[in-house]
Design an enzyme around this catalytic site. Structure first.
Site, PDB file in Angstrom:
ATOM      1  CD  GLU A   1      -2.971  -1.023   2.293  1.00 19.51           C
ATOM      2  OE1 GLU A   1      -3.967  -1.746   2.203  1.00 19.51           O
ATOM      3  OE2 GLU A   1      -2.752  -0.293   3.285  1.00 19.51           O
TER       4      GLU A   1
ATOM      5  CD  GLU B   1      -4.599 -10.833  -6.001  1.00 15.42           C
ATOM      6  OE1 GLU B   1      -5.708 -11.187  -5.581  1.00 15.42           O
ATOM      7  OE2 GLU B   1      -4.029  -9.777  -5.617  1.00 15.42           O
TER       8      GLU B   1
ATOM      9  CB  CYS C   1      -5.746  -8.790  -9.580  1.00 16.53           C
ATOM     10  SG  CYS C   1      -4.723  -7.768  -8.503  1.00 16.53           S
TER      11      CYS C   1
END
Length: 160
Positions: A64, A75, A115
């Protein structure tokens, strides 16, 4: 007007222990890397473990940033690493697990839309499906034989 129906087929394992041994090992690796995720804002940790055709296992977790769009999901962290370092080696299987530091996450947590699109690009590139297993912190595990089950109307290069 014509209506079409799109069908997705997923397999559901009632517990981690029901998984084949090789998938248990892969999922365990995703759990270890999940707990190393950098998620100070959401407190939502995700781990990814990818098994490549050459036997390599690639790990990734979410990273983050205070500027939210600058972060990256587990992912994509893993699949982009695989693409950069093993560009010609297909991804066979992907194990994903998620955990919240705020509550116990029992629901299998699939990849987000971004993703899914990224994984879809790699399935298209390698011309073979990627088995995707996903779970929460504990409980049921869902298996998709291909990203197409999770994103049936994938945007790909045929539209360009």
């Amino acid at each position: 007007m014509k209506e079409i129906e799109i069908k997705s087929v997923l397999e559901v394992f009632d517990s981690f222990d029901e998984l084949p041994e090789d998938i248990q090992k892969l999922m365990h690796q995703s759990m270890i890397v999940r707990d190393k995720a950098y998620a100070p804002y959401s407190e939502f940790l995700v781990g990814a473990a990818l098994l490549l055709e050459n036997g390599e296992v690639i790990l990734g977790n979410n990273q983050e940033n205070a500027c939210y769009p600058s972060g990256l999901c587990a992912e994509r962290t893993a699949i982009y690493y695989a693409g950069a370092n093993f560009p010609e080696v297909p991804v066979l299987k992907m194990a994903l697990c998620a955990k919240s530091l705020k509550y116990q996450l029992l629901t299998p947590t699939p990849p987000c839309g971004a993703c899914r699109q990224a994984i879809g690009e790699y399935e298209l590139k390698q011309k073979k499906p990627i088995e995707i297993y996903f779970m929460g912190e504990t409980g049921k595990v869902v298996k998709s034989k291909s990203l197409v089950n999770l994103l049936p109307l994938t945007f790909d290069n045929s539209y360009l």
